[in-house]
Scaffold this motif. Structure first.
Motif, PDB file in Angstrom:
ATOM      1  N   GLU A 163      -1.542  18.483 -28.442  1.00 52.79           N
ATOM      2  CA  GLU A 163      -1.348  19.218 -29.697  1.00 52.79           C
ATOM      3  C   GLU A 163      -2.657  19.334 -30.473  1.00 52.79           C
ATOM      4  O   GLU A 163      -2.973  20.396 -31.034  1.00 52.79           O
ATOM      5  CB  GLU A 163      -0.283  18.522 -30.553  1.00 52.79           C
ATOM      6  CG  GLU A 163       1.136  18.665 -30.024  1.00 52.79           C
ATOM      7  CD  GLU A 163       1.574  20.117 -29.948  1.00 52.79           C
ATOM      8  OE1 GLU A 163       1.255  20.887 -30.884  1.00 52.79           O
ATOM      9  OE2 GLU A 163       2.231  20.483 -28.958  1.00 52.79           O
ATOM     10  N   ALA A 164      -3.441  18.270 -30.482  1.00 55.00           N
ATOM     11  CA  ALA A 164      -4.731  18.322 -31.173  1.00 55.00           C
ATOM     12  C   ALA A 164      -5.672  19.311 -30.499  1.00 55.00           C
ATOM     13  O   ALA A 164      -6.391  20.062 -31.164  1.00 55.00           O
ATOM     14  CB  ALA A 164      -5.360  16.928 -31.207  1.00 55.00           C
ATOM     15  N   PHE A 165      -5.663  19.339 -29.168  1.00 54.69           N
ATOM     16  CA  PHE A 165      -6.535  20.266 -28.444  1.00 54.69           C
ATOM     17  C   PHE A 165      -6.081  21.715 -28.636  1.00 54.69           C
ATOM     18  O   PHE A 165      -6.911  22.630 -28.678  1.00 54.69           O
ATOM     19  CB  PHE A 165      -6.569  19.912 -26.956  1.00 54.69           C
ATOM     20  CG  PHE A 165      -7.326  18.652 -26.637  1.00 54.69           C
ATOM     21  CD1 PHE A 165      -8.089  18.001 -27.595  1.00 54.69           C
ATOM     22  CD2 PHE A 165      -7.281  18.116 -25.369  1.00 54.69           C
ATOM     23  CE1 PHE A 165      -8.791  16.844 -27.294  1.00 54.69           C
ATOM     24  CE2 PHE A 165      -7.989  16.958 -25.055  1.00 54.69           C
ATOM     25  CZ  PHE A 165      -8.742  16.316 -26.014  1.00 54.69           C
ATOM     26  N   ILE A 166      -4.783  21.952 -28.756  1.00 55.09           N
ATOM     27  CA  ILE A 166      -4.283  23.300 -29.055  1.00 55.09           C
ATOM     28  C   ILE A 166      -4.847  23.772 -30.391  1.00 55.09           C
ATOM     29  O   ILE A 166      -5.342  24.906 -30.519  1.00 55.09           O
ATOM     30  CB  ILE A 166      -2.740  23.310 -29.075  1.00 55.09           C
ATOM     31  CG1 ILE A 166      -2.186  23.152 -27.656  1.00 55.09           C
ATOM     32  CG2 ILE A 166      -2.225  24.615 -29.702  1.00 55.09           C
ATOM     33  CD1 ILE A 166      -0.673  22.965 -27.613  1.00 55.09           C
ATOM     34  N   GLU A 167      -4.786  22.903 -31.396  1.00 56.29           N
ATOM     35  CA  GLU A 167      -5.271  23.272 -32.730  1.00 56.29           C
ATOM     36  C   GLU A 167      -6.773  23.542 -32.713  1.00 56.29           C
ATOM     37  O   GLU A 167      -7.238  24.533 -33.304  1.00 56.29           O
ATOM     38  CB  GLU A 167      -4.947  22.139 -33.708  1.00 56.29           C
ATOM     39  CG  GLU A 167      -5.214  22.480 -35.174  1.00 56.29           C
ATOM     40  CD  GLU A 167      -6.673  22.349 -35.568  1.00 56.29           C
ATOM     41  OE1 GLU A 167      -7.155  23.112 -36.437  1.00 56.29           O
ATOM     42  OE2 GLU A 167      -7.362  21.469 -34.996  1.00 56.29           O
ATOM     43  N   VAL A 168      -7.540  22.703 -32.023  1.00 56.02           N
ATOM     44  CA  VAL A 168      -8.989  22.898 -31.940  1.00 56.02           C
ATOM     45  C   VAL A 168      -9.300  24.220 -31.250  1.00 56.02           C
ATOM     46  O   VAL A 168     -10.148  25.003 -31.716  1.00 56.02           O
ATOM     47  CB  VAL A 168      -9.653  21.724 -31.194  1.00 56.02           C
ATOM     48  CG1 VAL A 168     -11.098  22.063 -30.817  1.00 56.02           C
ATOM     49  CG2 VAL A 168      -9.610  20.469 -32.055  1.00 56.02           C
ATOM     50  N   HIS A 169      -8.634  24.488 -30.145  1.00 55.99           N
ATOM     51  CA  HIS A 169      -8.893  25.728 -29.406  1.00 55.99           C
ATOM     52  C   HIS A 169      -8.579  26.953 -30.259  1.00 55.99           C
ATOM     53  O   HIS A 169      -9.375  27.896 -30.319  1.00 55.99           O
ATOM     54  CB  HIS A 169      -8.068  25.755 -28.120  1.00 55.99           C
ATOM     55  CG  HIS A 169      -8.345  26.940 -27.255  1.00 55.99           C
ATOM     56  ND1 HIS A 169      -9.133  26.874 -26.125  1.00 55.99           N
ATOM     57  CD2 HIS A 169      -7.956  28.237 -27.354  1.00 55.99           C
ATOM     58  CE1 HIS A 169      -9.208  28.074 -25.570  1.00 55.99           C
ATOM     59  NE2 HIS A 169      -8.498  28.916 -26.294  1.00 55.99           N
ATOM     60  N   ASP A 170      -7.425  26.952 -30.932  1.00 59.36           N
ATOM     61  CA  ASP A 170      -7.054  28.107 -31.754  1.00 59.36           C
ATOM     62  C   ASP A 170      -8.052  28.340 -32.882  1.00 59.36           C
ATOM     63  O   ASP A 170      -8.322  29.485 -33.266  1.00 59.36           O
ATOM     64  CB  ASP A 170      -5.657  27.892 -32.344  1.00 59.36           C
ATOM     65  CG  ASP A 170      -4.552  28.096 -31.323  1.00 59.36           C
ATOM     66  OD1 ASP A 170      -4.822  28.704 -30.264  1.00 59.36           O
ATOM     67  OD2 ASP A 170      -3.417  27.643 -31.577  1.00 59.36           O
ATOM     68  N   ARG A 171      -8.623  27.258 -33.392  1.00 56.13           N
ATOM     69  CA  ARG A 171      -9.557  27.377 -34.503  1.00 56.13           C
ATOM     70  C   ARG A 171     -10.946  27.787 -34.041  1.00 56.13           C
ATOM     71  O   ARG A 171     -11.591  28.630 -34.666  1.00 56.13           O
ATOM     72  CB  ARG A 171      -9.623  26.037 -35.254  1.00 56.13           C
ATOM     73  CG  ARG A 171     -10.650  25.960 -36.365  1.00 56.13           C
ATOM     74  CD  ARG A 171     -10.332  24.832 -37.329  1.00 56.13           C
ATOM     75  NE  ARG A 171      -9.901  23.612 -36.670  1.00 56.13           N
ATOM     76  CZ  ARG A 171     -10.742  22.634 -36.288  1.00 56.13           C
ATOM     77  NH1 ARG A 171     -12.038  22.760 -36.498  1.00 56.13           N
ATOM     78  NH2 ARG A 171     -10.271  21.536 -35.725  1.00 56.13           N
TER      79      ARG A 171
END
Length: 287
Positions: A163-171
């Motif tokens: 979930e943290a990596f999803i947020e980083v990638h989207d940002r």
């Protein structure tokens, strides 16, 4: 020469396979990180290596997309005589320095010069090979009873890390597909299916395909993960400033989760045995 332990640059939806020229061009992009690649990429389960060796009729082995020689060295330690084929000259140079005899060519265009092998393997690289032409070339160089084994390390971080990596990638990378949103094995499923289809289209040269799976785990510190990240397919072509931004944001996310985490790996092998004799096998596979 693979993009990542868990990230093919394809979607789970079956699409036409890219042209060989496009594949080879992309595969060559990883040589810029050859030293890092050799240092940080995960090895493969010993149980898989020994199973391949024990089911092949002899010790002569061809490693397709050998990269820096990671799995070639594992097979060498298991008693095989290994020849590597690698499309990227920088990767091949590093493989040779580690003692792996390596020839520079795409597998589809590589000239076997009459050599024959007891096993053809490809670790984390078969998605850079045309699956039909590759299977036909493997059938050409395998002795009767020889084994073709194509395998990938597929990793899945724990849910909170994902979930943290999803947020980083989207940002940080909002314009590129976010593969973290899908389970890793689902992302890889089209590659496994293409490998099976290619083997089945090799003119009846192989028996029935089998799928072997091995489960294992590996723990990463923040620094170890950031060292690995530039060898991933989704990051290898990023401009330096964007890569730095991604590494900084990813490091902060890992710090917030305690600074380390354990990844669950599944190593998946698609394999089959050569059932009919090739046209001729006049000499050994020794380079």
């Amino acid at each position: 020469m693979s993009p990542s332990p868990s990230e093919p640059t394809t979607s789970p939806t079956r699409e036409p396979h890219p042209a060989p020229g496009q594949l080879h061009s992309t595969a060559r992009s990883f040589g810029a990180e050859a030293t890092r690649y050799d240092r940080v990429r995960p090895r493969y389960p010993d149980a898989l290596v020994h199973r391949i060796v024990s089911t092949a009729p002899g010790p002569d082995l061809l490693d397709v997309g050998t990269g820096t020689g990671i799995v070639a060295r594992q097979f060498g330690a298991a008693g095989c005589r290994v020849l590597g084929v690698e499309v990227d000259a920088r990767m091949a140079d590093l493989a040779r320095l580690s003692g792996v005899g390596t020839e520079v060519a795409s597998f589809e265009e590589w000239e076997p010069a009459g050599r024959a092998f007891d096993a053809v393997v490809s670790a984390q690289a078969w998605h850079w090979v045309d699956p039909v032409a590759g299977a036909a070339k493997a059938a050409e160089v395998l002795r009767p009873g020889g084994r073709l084994a194509l395998f990938w390390n597929v990793f899945q971080p724990p849910p909170e890390v994902t979930e943290a990596f999803i947020e980083v990638h989207d940002r940080v990378l909002p314009d590129s597909p976010n593969l973290w949103t899908k389970p890793a094995l689902d992302t890889y499923a089209p590659l496994f299916a293409e490998a099976v289809d290619g083997i089945r289209q090799a003119g009846g040269a192989f028996g029935e395909t089998e799928e072997w799976r091995y489960e294992w785990q590996h723990s990463y510190t923040r620094d170890e993960w950031l060292d690995l990240l530039p060898t991933h397919g989704r990051t290898s072509g990023l401009p330096p400033a964007r890569l730095t931004e991604l590494l900084t944001a990813t490091g902060a996310a890992i710090d917030a989760l305690g600074g380390e985490f354990t990844v669950r790996y599944t190593t998946v092998a698609i394999t089959a045995s050569r059932t009919t004799a090739a046209a001729s096998h006049p000499r050994s596979a020794r380079p």
